[in-house]
Design an enzyme around this catalytic site. Structure first.
Site, PDB file in Angstrom:
ATOM      1  N   TYR E   5     131.613  20.991  55.224  1.00 37.49           N
ATOM      2  CA  TYR E   5     132.011  19.623  54.908  1.00 37.49           C
ATOM      3  C   TYR E   5     130.993  18.691  55.536  1.00 37.49           C
ATOM      4  CZ  TYR E   5     134.575  15.222  54.958  1.00 37.49           C
ATOM      5  OH  TYR E   5     134.944  13.913  54.798  1.00 37.49           O
ATOM      6  N   ASP E  71     138.961  13.530  51.088  1.00 41.41           N
ATOM      7  CA  ASP E  71     138.181  13.903  52.267  1.00 41.41           C
ATOM      8  C   ASP E  71     138.888  14.995  53.066  1.00 41.41           C
ATOM      9  OD1 ASP E  71     136.313  12.108  51.477  1.00 41.41           O
ATOM     10  OD2 ASP E  71     136.703  10.638  53.041  1.00 41.41           O
ATOM     11  N   ASP E  91     130.223   6.407  63.995  1.00 45.57           N
ATOM     12  CA  ASP E  91     131.078   6.026  62.890  1.00 45.57           C
ATOM     13  C   ASP E  91     132.515   6.442  63.162  1.00 45.57           C
ATOM     14  OD1 ASP E  91     131.434   5.236  60.048  1.00 45.57           O
ATOM     15  OD2 ASP E  91     131.899   7.370  59.816  1.00 45.57           O
ATOM     16  N   GLU E  97     137.552  12.400  61.408  1.00 44.39           N
ATOM     17  CA  GLU E  97     137.338  13.720  60.820  1.00 44.39           C
ATOM     18  C   GLU E  97     137.157  14.802  61.893  1.00 44.39           C
ATOM     19  OE1 GLU E  97     135.294  11.687  56.878  1.00 44.39           O
ATOM     20  OE2 GLU E  97     134.045  12.799  58.282  1.00 44.39           O
TER      21      GLU E  97
END
Lengths: 156, 156, 156, 156, 156, 156
Positions: E5, E71, E91, E97
């Site tokens: 990913y 996502d 970020d 994530e």
């Protein structure tokens, strides 16, 4: 003080009656601060809109996502996921809640109306239930000393 | 090579037909090594005993625990939990599997017979489904590029 | 009695001001036993060493691991992960905490200064937030009846 | 009010003594409502049968599953997993509980008899312990302000 | 065959350059079947709408939920969460994530442009990273033998 | 192609012998790409330092954290957690790995030397084991069709 998520159906008279019976039992339980700290999904529909009364929301992803996430909040922020469980009217939504609650480490308690207790229930619900009791036993259920026990009934 | 857990009911003709349709579609999918690496619960009942054919096992905790744990093995050791989903015959056991699979981070794919696609499904199943497709689309479903999409139908 | 983990930055004046505002609001909240049962990361730096004041610890794995694990303890042992969230100064560390807290089943509450409320926030923070409120609403936020709601602003 | 799961062995005199010492310390801790809300596995053996006294249950899957699930209930429904940990008599069962408790986001506290504190412990237990303290420090351990710290001893 | 990913920002020239560099390195890695089995969020925006190009979607919950869930699908259905990480442009979305991926048991690999390697990164990203490497090392990174290592740089 | 994490002790001759036997059996298994995709903790000690040979690292948190996290990487990035399990020399570290692996949804396989198979094992290991087999059965164990079964022995 234990808090409870109320998983139950509202699609038949029997489900509604069982839901009311369970609510009433919980209200008299000394270990549960019932109105303040418990979560009843039907009281938390997004914007207070019930899709059974407003079918135009049945394809509205905003309403659906918010109501779905609201139910997850209910499970996440309470100690016990209590499923009002009717063997011959098993509810897929309650099934999803049981699987989700188990994996978050919640105690899963299934409550079955006395007259249905013993009837076969689905093996997957059986497997994640930490205890399966009769409706009449809910009132005096010891929420302070949670224990594991099998369903005294059969599976299918 | 993607592997699949097959969640589906076997209590009605419709469920059995849908199960066979989905199996057949999967067999022709180039991304799925179907017979070798997928898990079909009915093929893994403990000691090969099906409780519908041997009701004396319906209260046997040894059989129940093993068969239940076998289903969890199926979900844990495959990449995708595929639910053969029939809107008017929703299955509580599949519900439990969806909730459990979601929390382990499995991709949840619901497959609905073409003639039922669009009919209302339970909000909780809707919420954890990563995709909901028609049976006829399963054959060419891109298992190599899994994506998220909404059900093109309604919820209740 | 609800307990809170305080996720917030301390790298700009605005972050520090927002942090103080949120702390003050929490202190007056009847549902929060604020000083006793909440966790403010800056009060739990390993050996009371702040790396911004002692840059020689910036490459010390013992200090780093302990402080990092301390923050996880804060999230694990409280009910709510409250993120003081400033749209134009989003903090990657708070992002990590949001993702982690979500997966443990914690309620994620983002609090945005009134003057910034409505400005775009990152889609991933948006997705795991159970609620996003204005700073001025924190004081009277009902911590006893946690609910889900969308951010009344935009994402990017 | 914090609740505690008591993980400890009962196979040697030393383990039993350490267990009693820890219980006693907990009973005097103001933050723990010890008898009401804590879980001691030996008090929850299925049907009150202890397999060491009834070896005929050692191959009974019904007894085994229920007692095992009872221990998981204990961990799930309490805030802290307290392991009475004896370096030279490490217990594999406590190891399993530590790994399981960590992943549910429980605070893992290991308590070591004073005379053994500092002796090498297994690296894996070390890694998931949020704190490792002496038995004599348990009495005044601040359960209201849980923090992370390293074992002041060695690993192997 | 390992799948990846791709978590990375696209808000500055530097982020875009780093993203392209990482993509290129991955394409030449023998252990990664890069185009077929990896997930790049920007290629999976709901309905192929990028909100930076269509700001009218910035408050559309349908678009937001679907893109966010996409996502998550990317993280769930791949083996490794690779974060293209720029110390001075951290970020918050990548942070979310990282926290989410960690809890699902994904291997978290941070890749930092060579000229920025060593600069301080946020402690929370540091703590969940299984490895932090230079961009130039990505090409020959051994995806078949994943190991743990510290960031050879500092934290803040 | 299935990958395996090798959990086993190395503190006694018996443990070392069992470890070698299991490694050898795995090497001949057609479903396991053994050398390339499996993880043997002793081959991944941080900086290739074994603490039994370098006791000065026994209190080094940098070494301990890295080696511990390395083991977690091993479990996270493989499909199966295989525990070489010796009933009378049960290892607490393997216990921690079993509890952790279970919660990530890994298949837990315990392998017991033939001469010890049937002897009592700890109830907690028993409960999370998806299968418990004899060493001699490992060679032909069907890693492509993982199933659940009970230990054909007793617990304590």
């Amino acid at each position: 003080m234990t808090t409870v998520y109320f998983g139950s159906g509202w699609l038949s008279d029997k489900q509604n009656q069982a839901h009311r019976d369970a609510m009433q039992a919980i209200e008299t339980s000394p270990a549960i601060d019932d109105r303040l700290h418990s979560y009843v999904p039907l009281e938390h529909q997004y914007k207070d809109i019930r899709v059974d009364q407003h079918p135009e929301y049945a394809q509205d992803t905003e309403w659906s996502s918010a109501t779905f996430n609201g139910d997850l909040v209910g499970i996440k922020t309470t100690d016990i996921t209590l499923g009002v469980y009717i063997p011959e009217e098993e509810d897929v939504g309650l099934g999803v809640e049981i699987g989700y609650a188990h994996n978050l480490g919640k105690y899963v308690l299934l409550v079955i109306p006395d007259e249905d207790y013993g009837k076969p229930i689905n093996l997957m619900s059986w497997g994640f239930a930490d205890n399966v009791i009769k409706m009449s036993a809910l009132k005096s259920f010891d929420f302070d000393q949670l224990t594991y026990d099998y369903y005294a009934g059969s599976v299918y």
